[in-house]
Design an enzyme around this catalytic site. Structure first.
Site, PDB file in Angstrom:
ATOM      1  CG  HIS A 138       1.528   2.703   0.049  1.00  0.00           C
ATOM      2  ND1 HIS A 138       0.296   3.065   0.527  1.00  0.00           N
ATOM      3  CD2 HIS A 138       2.361   3.711   0.367  1.00  0.00           C
ATOM      4  CE1 HIS A 138       0.370   4.248   1.101  1.00  0.00           C
ATOM      5  NE2 HIS A 138       1.620   4.668   1.030  1.00  0.00           N
TER       6      HIS A 138
ATOM      7  CD  GLU B 246      -1.907   0.822  -1.381  1.00  0.00           C
ATOM      8  OE1 GLU B 246      -1.495  -0.126  -0.684  1.00  0.00           O
ATOM      9  OE2 GLU B 246      -1.923   2.000  -0.980  1.00  0.00           O
TER      10      GLU B 246
ATOM     11  CB  CYS C  36       0.365   4.302   4.312  1.00  0.00           C
ATOM     12  SG  CYS C  36       1.512   5.686   4.392  1.00  0.00           S
TER      13      CYS C  36
END
Lengths: 200, 343
Positions: free
Chosen positions: A181, A183, A84
């Site tokens: 993302h 994560e 990002c």
């Protein structure tokens, strides 16, 4: 293996968690360290630039005088993963969709044009399952939060995943950039993919 | 570093937890007993992009972490905030200090003003609605602000209820003075919590008190027996499972900022040290006489609060003589306190 996370602002803890997961899955011993000062750049085998507000992170990178040092190490082959805002900071050219403002002074190592806030505001943030052939057949849950998009790439850049007209996961030799993302997805495959090419 | 910053179970598992809490509602729906008090389930595989999901709403504040959200009243201030490195701006008609001074009913900011700021900055824009005011929130959702603050700084529209935030696609942040308030707001669908502090005073003492209280109450849960956790669940008015999750995480399951009375870089670093994930600065910046450098200094101190040299540098960027004057909370009459609104 020593993995640095650029730790000024944003999803730092979430990346630390996923990297640790990925290393456990691969049975690799790894230390995850914060990179803030110039001296922190020495001794890391790879770098993660997390998501956050790119304007804030860039401001602090300049404050700590770290841009040049990082740029030099990345150009000399330090593997780096940017998500990002991280992808924005890696890109050579950055523009904001609405205001058209150009962002300068980023790391400028990834031959790509990134458009900030490409999909719109938080109301337009979304999640979707993407096909990412390099990490297997099972779709990957991608979370886009006020995400940028990569709309143009240079010759040496491989597009690993796309969403609609835009590129959302690209790789240029040792640089991996995603506009979503990984994560936040609970799926460590992309982090594992990154660790595997760091190992080589 | 403070160990509460470490998330020991991943983001995804927290999201899954809230989906499971909503399972019962989903089953009841099939029997015609429908109420929405939890996130809506997603299909196993998402082919068509889904907006406003729990992952997206809980994810947004994650990218505000270690950052500063600044209160602004116009485009000019918003641009100063963005330039200084704010992660977002909160648009208000009047800064909390002026709300306090002017009295009367404080309402949502002018829509045109919020829109104007949205058109001119690239960072997220937040705005406040009155506690319990569904329609102010619907208006901001339609306008497209990035996050809504259901705030005690404005005059409450409903003195007994908060908004059921599960009904909205946009994330909400709510204030809390203690763990009970924080968990009730989370159970109502808040995606982020902030301490209430005492807004518009320039006095950090109440924010410290609220952050300490929340942290102490979290740590206490860790050592409680299941019977006592059940008692706490009843006391707080939230499901037992939520209490258990907090005990396991040793922190709130959502991002937790500090707010209310932060005026200097040292104040911001103090709140981070106490376990905040980031800070909101209200009157502290634009009621000072050095807003630009102060904003930059607070951004620096919030990001690298654990590094004394950096905090020293941040603190030396400002001049104490230029700080907002501040109000001694003990001089406020009980009816002048904002923090008691909406428990």
């Amino acid at each position: 293996m020593r993995i640095g996370i650029l730790a000024y602002q944003g999803g730092i803890d979430e990346h630390r968690y996923m990297i640790t997961e990925a290393c456990n899955e691969l049975s690799i011993q790894c230390d995850v360290v914060n990179v803030v000062k110039r001296s922190d750049v020495n001794g890391i085998d790879a770098l993660i630039i997390p998501g956050g507000e790119s304007t804030t992170i860039l401001k602090l990178m300049k404050k700590f005088n770290i841009v040049e040092v990082l740029k030099e190490r990345i150009e000399n082959g330090l593997p780096v993963m940017g998500t990002c805002a991280g992808a924005i900071l890696l890109a050579k050219k950055v523009k904001d969709l609405k205001t058209g403002r150009v962002m300068s002074g980023t790391l400028e190592v990834l031959d790509a044009l990134a458009i900030r806030n490409y999909y719109g505001r938080q109301r337009e943030s979304f999640e979707v399952d993407l096909n990412i052939p390099v990490i297997g057949d099972k779709p990957f849950r991608a979370v886009f939060i006020r995400a940028p998009a990569i709309v143009e790439v240079g010759q040496g850049v491989d597009v690993l995943a796309r969403y609609g007209e835009s590129y959302v996961l690209v790789k240029q030799s040792e640089i991996l950039a995603s506009t979503f993302h990984p994560e936040l997805s609970g799926d460590a495959r992309l982090h594992r993919y990154f660790i595997e090419f760091v190992k080589r | 570093m403070w160990n509460t910053h470490l998330i020991e179970i991943g983001f995804d598992k927290i999201v899954e937890f809230f989906y499971r809490l909503a399972d019962v509602a989903d089953r009841l729906k099939q029997e015609g007993l429908y109420f929405r008090y939890g996130p809506e389930r997603l299909p196993e595989v998402i082919r068509v992009p889904q907006k406003g999901t729990l992952r997206v709403k809980y994810g947004f504040p994650i990218f505000q972490k270690y950052g500063v959200c600044m209160d602004v009243t116009n485009v000019e201030q918003a641009l100063i905030a963005e330039e200084a490195g704010a992660v977002s701006v909160m648009v208000l008609d009047k800064l909390p200090y002026d709300v306090r001074a002017s009295g009367g009913v404080a309402r949502m900011a002018s829509v045109n003003r919020i829109h104007e700021v949205m058109e001119n900055v690239t960072i997220p824009v937040m705005a406040k609605v009155r506690i319990g005011h569904y329609m102010e929130a619907r208006i901001l959702e339609a306008l497209g602000v990035d996050m809504i603050d259901e705030s005690e700084v404005l005059t409450p529209a409903d003195e007994e209820r908060h908004i059921n935030k599960w009904l909205f696609k946009i994330p909400f942040v709510n204030g809390a003075r203690n763990l009970g308030e924080a968990l009730r707001r989370i159970y109502e669908g808040a995606s982020m919590i902030r301490t209430k502090g005492e807004a518009g005073t320039g006095n950090v003492a109440e924010a410290v008190k609220h952050m300490r209280t929340i942290m102490n109450e979290v740590m206490m849960l860790v050592y409680l027996s299941p019977e006592d956790r059940m008692k706490k669940a009843r006391e707080y008015g939230v499901p037992y499972e939520l209490i258990d999750l907090v005990a396991r995480l040793k922190r709130l399951p959502v991002v937790n900022f500090a707010a209310g009375g932060i005026a200097t870089p040292a104040d911001a670093a103090l709140m981070m040290w106490l376990g905040a994930d980031g800070v909101f600065v209200g009157s502290g910046i634009f009621k000072s006489q050095d807003p630009q450098t102060r904003a930059e200094a607070i951004v620096l101190a919030t990001s690298v609060w654990w590094n004394p040299d950096a905090v020293l540098e941040a603190q030396s960027m400002i001049d104490e003589a230029k700080s907002m004057m501040g109000i001694d909370i003990r001089r406020l009459k009980p009816e002048e306190l904002l923090q008691v609104r909406g428990a």
